[in-house]
Design an enzyme around this catalytic site. Structure first.
Site, PDB file in Angstrom:
ATOM      1  N   HIS A 257       0.720  -1.103  -0.007  1.00 45.82           N
ATOM      2  CA  HIS A 257       0.196   0.003  -0.029  1.00 45.82           C
ATOM      3  C   HIS A 257       0.912   1.181   0.005  1.00 45.82           C
ATOM      4  CE1 HIS A 257      -4.365  -1.121   1.156  1.00 45.82           C
ATOM      5  NE2 HIS A 257      -4.092  -1.717   0.071  1.00 45.82           N
TER       6      HIS A 257
ATOM      7  N   HIS B 167     -12.753   0.653  -5.267  1.00 48.63           N
ATOM      8  CA  HIS B 167     -11.981   1.613  -4.303  1.00 48.63           C
ATOM      9  C   HIS B 167     -11.159   2.490  -5.299  1.00 48.63           C
ATOM     10  CE1 HIS B 167      -9.297   2.784  -1.096  1.00 48.63           C
ATOM     11  NE2 HIS B 167      -8.620   1.502  -0.915  1.00 48.63           N
TER      12      HIS B 167
ATOM     13  N   HIS C 107      -6.474  -8.305  -2.789  1.00 44.66           N
ATOM     14  CA  HIS C 107      -5.043  -8.687  -2.198  1.00 44.66           C
ATOM     15  C   HIS C 107      -5.163 -10.116  -1.945  1.00 44.66           C
ATOM     16  CE1 HIS C 107      -3.921  -4.480  -2.419  1.00 44.66           C
ATOM     17  NE2 HIS C 107      -4.937  -4.281  -1.752  1.00 44.66           N
TER      18      HIS C 107
ATOM     19  N   GLU D 278      -8.131   4.089  -3.852  1.00 45.80           N
ATOM     20  CA  GLU D 278      -6.808   4.065  -3.825  1.00 45.80           C
ATOM     21  C   GLU D 278      -6.072   3.360  -4.912  1.00 45.80           C
ATOM     22  OE1 GLU D 278      -5.663   2.168   0.044  1.00 45.80           O
ATOM     23  OE2 GLU D 278      -3.666   3.189  -0.041  1.00 45.80           O
TER      24      GLU D 278
ATOM     25  N   ASP E  22     -10.499  -4.409  -0.842  1.00 44.13           N
ATOM     26  CA  ASP E  22      -9.467  -4.513   0.468  1.00 44.13           C
ATOM     27  C   ASP E  22     -10.049  -5.349   1.436  1.00 44.13           C
ATOM     28  OD1 ASP E  22      -7.519  -2.953  -0.292  1.00 44.13           O
ATOM     29  OD2 ASP E  22      -8.353  -1.190   0.600  1.00 44.13           O
TER      30      ASP E  22
ATOM     31  N   HIS F 102     -11.540   0.304   3.769  1.00 44.05           N
ATOM     32  CA  HIS F 102     -10.199   0.761   4.304  1.00 44.05           C
ATOM     33  C   HIS F 102     -10.361   2.448   3.952  1.00 44.05           C
ATOM     34  CE1 HIS F 102      -5.902   1.866   2.918  1.00 44.05           C
ATOM     35  NE2 HIS F 102      -5.957   2.131   4.219  1.00 44.05           N
TER      36      HIS F 102
ATOM     37  N   TYR G   3      -2.737  -8.520   7.616  1.00 44.34           N
ATOM     38  CA  TYR G   3      -3.264  -7.647   6.638  1.00 44.34           C
ATOM     39  C   TYR G   3      -4.343  -6.834   7.096  1.00 44.34           C
ATOM     40  CZ  TYR G   3      -6.234  -5.881   2.755  1.00 44.34           C
ATOM     41  OH  TYR G   3      -6.651  -5.313   1.859  1.00 44.34           O
TER      42      TYR G   3
ATOM     43  N   ASP H 247      -3.487   1.479  -5.586  1.00 43.82           N
ATOM     44  CA  ASP H 247      -3.321   0.098  -5.896  1.00 43.82           C
ATOM     45  C   ASP H 247      -4.179  -0.596  -6.743  1.00 43.82           C
ATOM     46  OD1 ASP H 247      -4.330   0.486  -3.503  1.00 43.82           O
ATOM     47  OD2 ASP H 247      -4.273  -1.434  -2.837  1.00 43.82           O
TER      48      ASP H 247
HETATM   49 FE1  FEO Z   1      -7.071   0.715   0.477  1.00 44.78          FE
HETATM   50 FE2  FEO Z   1      -5.450  -1.942  -1.438  1.00 44.78          FE
HETATM   51  O1  FEO Z   1      -6.168  -0.328  -1.162  1.00 44.78           O
END
Ligand code: FEO
Length: 394
Positions: free
Chosen positions: A25, A81, A227, A83, A166, A147, A194, A85
Site C-alpha cells: 500500500h 476503491h 489482495h 486507492e 480490500d 479502508h 493484513y 493500488d
Molecule cells: Fe485501500 Fe488495497 O487499497
C-alpha cells in the site's frame, strides 16, 4: 508476474504478484515476500471489469485482459476503491474503452474526481442499485472506511461471488489461487496481519459494514478480494474472523517492543519478559531494528499490555521507537495499558516524551517509566522486576 485464473467459464481473475515490491500500500509498511493485486473480468452480453490495478502494471495487465476480450470491448468498469493500488490504471483503460460506463460508490465519485482530472460521467451506486449485463446482475454494498471512505463491495448475484477489494484481503503472495490449497491457520494468520495493518484503525466502520452485509443475506460461494488469494472453502471462518476483529477483545497478552543501541534496554526487556511470563502473561517481544513492523501490529490487536522501551540518542527516542509510536497512534488502539522503559546514558531525557506519546496514542500509561542508567546490574534488574510488578498489579 501476472497470472490469469479462470474462475468460471466467463469469469477471470487477473492477478499481479510483484515479488520485488518492498512495501505494501504505497510506502505504508515494508513486506518481505512482495505484494499481490487482482482485478476481475466478467464476460456477458456486456463485459465488466472490476477494478483496474496500479498503473505500474498496466502494460502487462492489459495484454492479458485483451487476450480474454479477443477483440471485444469493455462496457462497464466498476471501481470498488479509488486507492491507486486498485484504480491507478483507470484512465488508461478508459482511454481504450471510452464508451465504458463507470460505477463507483457515492464517495468514490468525489475521490475519482480528485485523482483523475479528465471529465468523466461516474454512476454512483449503493446497496439499492444494480445493473444487468445480460444473464448477470451486479449489486453493491457501501463499505465506507473498510479502508477508505470510498470502499465498496460488488456482488455478482447469479454466481454468488463477492468482489470485496480490500475487505478479506491477505498479505499472501503465493502461487496459490484458492484457500482450499492452504491451511486455514495460514489463511487466517495472513488475513490477521493484513487486517491489523490496513483496516483495524477503522474497526467501527467494519462493524457497520458487517451489519449492513448481514441484512442483505447474500449467499456467497466465493470471496474474490483485491489482495491475496480467493476464498471458497473458509468463507464462514473469514467472516467470523472479521467479527472477532470488530469485537476487539484483548487477552492477558503483553507486547514488549523496544530498540536498544548497546543491549541495555534489551537486557531490561528480558527481565520484563521473564516477570510477565511468571505472572501468567502470554508475551511477544520484538526488537524493532530486527523485526517486521506489520508482524508486531498483527500481534498487538489482542494484547492488553504494551511495554515500550527505548534507548537514548542525544536526548531523543531512538528513531525506530519514535516511528513505532506514530504507528501505534495511527492504529487507534482503545482500552489498553502501557508501561514505558529504557536505559539512558547522560540524562534520562526521552522517557517523558515516550509516556506522553503513549498517552496521546490513547493508552492508559501505568505510572512512571522504568529507567536504568547505562547497563543494568543485578540490583537494577531486581528493581526493574519489582517496579514492573508494582505497575501491573496496582
Ligand atoms: Fe485501500 Fe488495497 O487499497
Amino acid at each position: 508476474m501476472i497470472k490469469v485464473n479462470k474462475i468460471k467459464e466467463n469469469i477471470y481473475q487477473i492477478r499481479v504478484m510483484d515479488l520485488e515490491s518492498k512495501n505494501f500500500h504505497g510506502c505504508l509498511f515494508p513486506v518481505e515476500d512482495g505484494t499481490s493485486y487482482a482485478c476481475y473480468l466478467i464476460i456477458d452480453d456486456e463485459i465488466t471489469l472490476i477494478d483496474t490495478i496500479d498503473d505500474i502494471y498496466f502494460d502487462d495487465v492489459i495484454v492479458e485482459i485483451q487476450k480474454i476480450l479477443d477483440g471485444k470491448k469493455i462496457d462497464n468498469i466498476v471501481i470498488n476503491h479509488v486507492e491507486p493500488d486498485h484504480s491507478a490504471s483507470f484512465e488508461l483503460v478508459k482511454d481504450l474503452y471510452p464508451e465504458a460506463k463507470v460505477y463507483t460508490s457515492k464517495s468514490g465519485v468525489k475521490a475519482m474526481q480528485a485523482h483523475f482530472f479528465k471529465e468523466h460521467t461516474y454512476l454512483p451506486v449503493g446497496v439499492n442499485d444494480e445493473f444487468s449485463t445480460g444473464k448477470y446482475t451486479f449489486t453493491f454494498l457501501d463499505t465506507s472506511l473498510v479502508h477508505w471512505p470510498d470502499n465498496m463491495w460488488t456482488y455478482l448475484k447469479e454466481e454468488k461471488i463477492l468482489f470485496s477489494n480490500d475487505g478479506f484481503g491477505q498479505l499472501l503472495v503465493d502461487d496459490v489461487v484458492y484457500d482450499e490449497e492452504i491451511s486455514l491457520e495460514r489463511l487466517l494468520d495472513y488475513s490477521r496481519e493484513y487486517y491489523a495493518n490496513i483496516i483495524w484503525p477503522n474497526n467501527v466502520n467494519t462493524g457497520n459494514a458487517l451489519k449492513k452485509f448481514d441484512k442483505l443475506d447474500w449467499e456467497i460461494d466465493l470471496i474474490a478480494p483485491g489482495h491475496g488469494i480467493m476464498i471458497k472453502k473458509h468463507i464462514n471462518e473469514m467472516i467470523e474472523q472479521y467479527r472477532e476483529f470488530v469485537a476487539a477483545q484483548t487477552k492477558k497478552k503483553a507486547l514488549i517492543v523496544y530498540d536498544s543501541i548497546w543491549s541495555n534496554t534489551q537486557t531490561m526487556s528480558q527481565v520484563i519478559k521473564m516477570e510477565l511470563e511468571k505472572a501468567g502473561w502470554e508475551v511477544k517481544d520484538y526488537k524493532l531494528s530486527d523485526s517486521r513492523v506489520s508482524i508486531i501490529i498483527k500481534e498487538a490487536i489482542d494484547s492488553q499490555l504494551f511495554v515500550i522501551g527505548s534507548g537514548n540518542q542525544n536526548n531523543c527516542l531512538l528513531p525506530t521507537v519514535a516511528d513505532f509510536l506514530e504507528r501505534l497512534k495511527a492504529s487507534h488502539f482503545k482500552n489498553r495499558d502501557a508501561v514505558a522503559f529504557g536505559s539512558y546514558g547522560w540524562a534520562p531525557v526521552p522517557f517523558k516524551n515516550l509516556t506522553e506519546r503513549l498517552s496521546e496514542a490513547g493508552f492508559n500509561v501505568l505510572g512512571d517509566p522504568i529507567i536504568v542508567n547505562y547497563r543494568p546490574n543485578d540490583e537494577e534488574k531486581a528493581m526493574v522486576a519489582q517496579k514492573l510488578n508494582e505497575l501491573i498489579n496496582n
